[in-house]
Design an enzyme around this catalytic site. Sequence first.
Site, PDB file in Angstrom:
ATOM      1  N   ASN A  12       9.843   9.871 -84.624  1.00 37.08           N
ATOM      2  CA  ASN A  12       8.855  10.208 -83.603  1.00 37.08           C
ATOM      3  C   ASN A  12       8.249  11.540 -84.017  1.00 37.08           C
ATOM      4  O   ASN A  12       8.882  12.584 -83.869  1.00 37.08           O
ATOM      5  CB  ASN A  12       9.534  10.312 -82.228  1.00 37.08           C
ATOM      6  CG  ASN A  12       8.598  10.880 -81.178  1.00 37.08           C
ATOM      7  OD1 ASN A  12       7.382  10.838 -81.337  1.00 37.08           O
ATOM      8  ND2 ASN A  12       9.168  11.400 -80.101  1.00 37.08           N
ATOM      9  N   LYS A  14       5.969  13.122 -82.678  1.00 39.38           N
ATOM     10  CA  LYS A  14       5.442  13.889 -81.537  1.00 39.38           C
ATOM     11  C   LYS A  14       4.024  14.366 -81.882  1.00 39.38           C
ATOM     12  O   LYS A  14       3.333  13.680 -82.615  1.00 39.38           O
ATOM     13  CB  LYS A  14       6.358  15.062 -81.170  1.00 39.38           C
ATOM     14  CG  LYS A  14       7.820  14.654 -81.076  1.00 39.38           C
ATOM     15  CD  LYS A  14       8.644  15.670 -80.351  1.00 39.38           C
ATOM     16  CE  LYS A  14      10.118  15.321 -80.494  1.00 39.38           C
ATOM     17  NZ  LYS A  14      10.934  15.911 -79.432  1.00 39.38           N
ATOM     18  N   HIS A  98       9.227   8.231 -73.117  1.00 39.74           N
ATOM     19  CA  HIS A  98       9.926   9.346 -73.769  1.00 39.74           C
ATOM     20  C   HIS A  98      10.123  10.457 -72.727  1.00 39.74           C
ATOM     21  O   HIS A  98       9.262  10.661 -71.860  1.00 39.74           O
ATOM     22  CB  HIS A  98       9.100   9.852 -74.958  1.00 39.74           C
ATOM     23  CG  HIS A  98       9.833  10.849 -75.795  1.00 39.74           C
ATOM     24  ND1 HIS A  98       9.956  12.176 -75.422  1.00 39.74           N
ATOM     25  CD2 HIS A  98      10.509  10.725 -76.955  1.00 39.74           C
ATOM     26  CE1 HIS A  98      10.673  12.809 -76.337  1.00 39.74           C
ATOM     27  NE2 HIS A  98      11.025  11.957 -77.283  1.00 39.74           N
ATOM     28  N   GLU A 100       9.705  13.490 -72.747  1.00 42.03           N
ATOM     29  CA  GLU A 100       8.608  14.466 -72.639  1.00 42.03           C
ATOM     30  C   GLU A 100       7.482  13.907 -71.774  1.00 42.03           C
ATOM     31  O   GLU A 100       6.797  14.648 -71.083  1.00 42.03           O
ATOM     32  CB  GLU A 100       8.125  14.848 -74.054  1.00 42.03           C
ATOM     33  CG  GLU A 100       9.138  15.764 -74.734  1.00 42.03           C
ATOM     34  CD  GLU A 100       9.186  15.667 -76.243  1.00 42.03           C
ATOM     35  OE1 GLU A 100       8.237  15.147 -76.863  1.00 42.03           O
ATOM     36  OE2 GLU A 100      10.202  16.119 -76.821  1.00 42.03           O
ATOM     37  N   GLU A 169      18.369   8.927 -75.034  1.00 41.08           N
ATOM     38  CA  GLU A 169      18.097  10.280 -75.505  1.00 41.08           C
ATOM     39  C   GLU A 169      18.436  11.285 -74.409  1.00 41.08           C
ATOM     40  O   GLU A 169      17.621  11.522 -73.509  1.00 41.08           O
ATOM     41  CB  GLU A 169      16.618  10.420 -75.862  1.00 41.08           C
ATOM     42  CG  GLU A 169      16.152   9.484 -76.964  1.00 41.08           C
ATOM     43  CD  GLU A 169      14.899  10.025 -77.629  1.00 41.08           C
ATOM     44  OE1 GLU A 169      14.957  10.245 -78.847  1.00 41.08           O
ATOM     45  OE2 GLU A 169      13.901  10.270 -76.938  1.00 41.08           O
ATOM     46  N   GLY A 175      15.485  18.145 -79.446  1.00 35.17           N
ATOM     47  CA  GLY A 175      14.836  19.339 -79.985  1.00 35.17           C
ATOM     48  C   GLY A 175      15.636  20.616 -79.781  1.00 35.17           C
ATOM     49  O   GLY A 175      15.130  21.712 -80.000  1.00 35.17           O
ATOM     50  N   SER A 211      18.398  15.437 -81.620  1.00 35.77           N
ATOM     51  CA  SER A 211      18.854  16.283 -82.732  1.00 35.77           C
ATOM     52  C   SER A 211      19.665  15.513 -83.777  1.00 35.77           C
ATOM     53  O   SER A 211      20.652  16.034 -84.315  1.00 35.77           O
ATOM     54  CB  SER A 211      19.640  17.482 -82.203  1.00 35.77           C
ATOM     55  OG  SER A 211      18.823  18.275 -81.352  1.00 35.77           O
ATOM     56  N   GLY A 233      12.363  15.901 -84.781  1.00 34.95           N
ATOM     57  CA  GLY A 233      12.132  16.937 -85.789  1.00 34.95           C
ATOM     58  C   GLY A 233      12.461  16.520 -87.220  1.00 34.95           C
ATOM     59  O   GLY A 233      11.670  16.750 -88.144  1.00 34.95           O
TER      60      GLY A 233
HETATM   61  C1  PEP Z   1      12.728  12.713 -79.959  1.00 33.72           C
HETATM   62  O1  PEP Z   1      11.642  13.274 -79.992  1.00 33.72           O
HETATM   63  O2  PEP Z   1      12.780  11.553 -79.531  1.00 33.72           O
HETATM   64  C2  PEP Z   1      13.907  13.421 -80.449  1.00 33.72           C
HETATM   65  C3  PEP Z   1      15.089  12.865 -80.359  1.00 33.72           C
HETATM   66  O3  PEP Z   1      13.704  14.681 -80.979  1.00 33.72           O
HETATM   67  P1  PEP Z   1      14.751  15.530 -81.897  1.00 33.72           P
HETATM   68  O4  PEP Z   1      15.302  14.593 -82.924  1.00 33.72           O
HETATM   69  O5  PEP Z   1      13.894  16.610 -82.501  1.00 33.72           O
HETATM   70  O6  PEP Z   1      15.791  16.046 -80.987  1.00 33.72           O
END
Ligand code: PEP
Length: 247
Positions: A12, A14, A98, A100, A169, A175, A211, A233
């Site tokens: 992803n 983002k 998601h 966010e 998640e 993040g 993460s 990320g």
């Molecule tokens: C995500 O954006 O779905 C995500 C899990 O981000 P990260 O891996 O950066 O924590």
Amino acid sequence: MSHTRKRLVMGNWKMHGSFAANAALLDELVAEAPQAGDAEVAVCAPFPYLAQLQGTLAGSPISWGAQDVSIHTQGAYTGEVSAGMLADFGCTWVLCGHSERRALHGETSDQVAAKAATALAAGLTPVVCVGETLDDRDGDQVECVIGDQLEPVLALGTEALGRLVIAYEPVWAIGTGRTATPEQAQAVHAFIRQSLTQQGAGQVRILYGGSVKAGNAASLFAQPDIDGALVGGASLVAQEFLNIAAA
Ligand code: PEP
């Protein structure tokens, strides 16, 4: 341990990227993807770059998707993108709900389920994201919160469930560099699996996100109900992302 569900590792991006940066990242992914093992590999990019993914990933084993979709099929919805538009030029996946989008755009679980239904109707595969906040976890509300988020999705019925993917998640792990332990993740995945099984959809793939890095992916993937990862990320660094897929 038998793991019959094909693993899926999905990036992803983002709101990151540029035409030049994407080209470099995608070229590396395409060149090295065959070494990434048996996992299915996919990337979800911002809307303006989907055509770039369509062109660059054509003929490669890497599929691609969008990060959101409108509930509506067409009409006076300025700024929105329909599932039909995404399907029109070959999109496979779409992230729905998601954290966010839930947090920053007020998406409700009913809306997320409606997005998944719209995506399915257009032939896309929704990746429905669920997850609790740190307050929820500290308050021992994890199953309650995840159960509420899942409820309208489960109501879509067995046939629909059989054609989507769930991503767990935990918000506190996205993040932040703070990953759920494999045991913490597995416990929630088992709960989600049980909920799906009760609807006759026990074989749905459930991804973990939060993460995920090359260094922690293998221990997460060793869990019986973790079928892959949704990677933020680390999906912006080709080698790291491919190492996760190979884990
Ligand atoms: C995500 O954006 O779905 C995500 C899990 O981000 P990260 O891996 O950066 O924590």
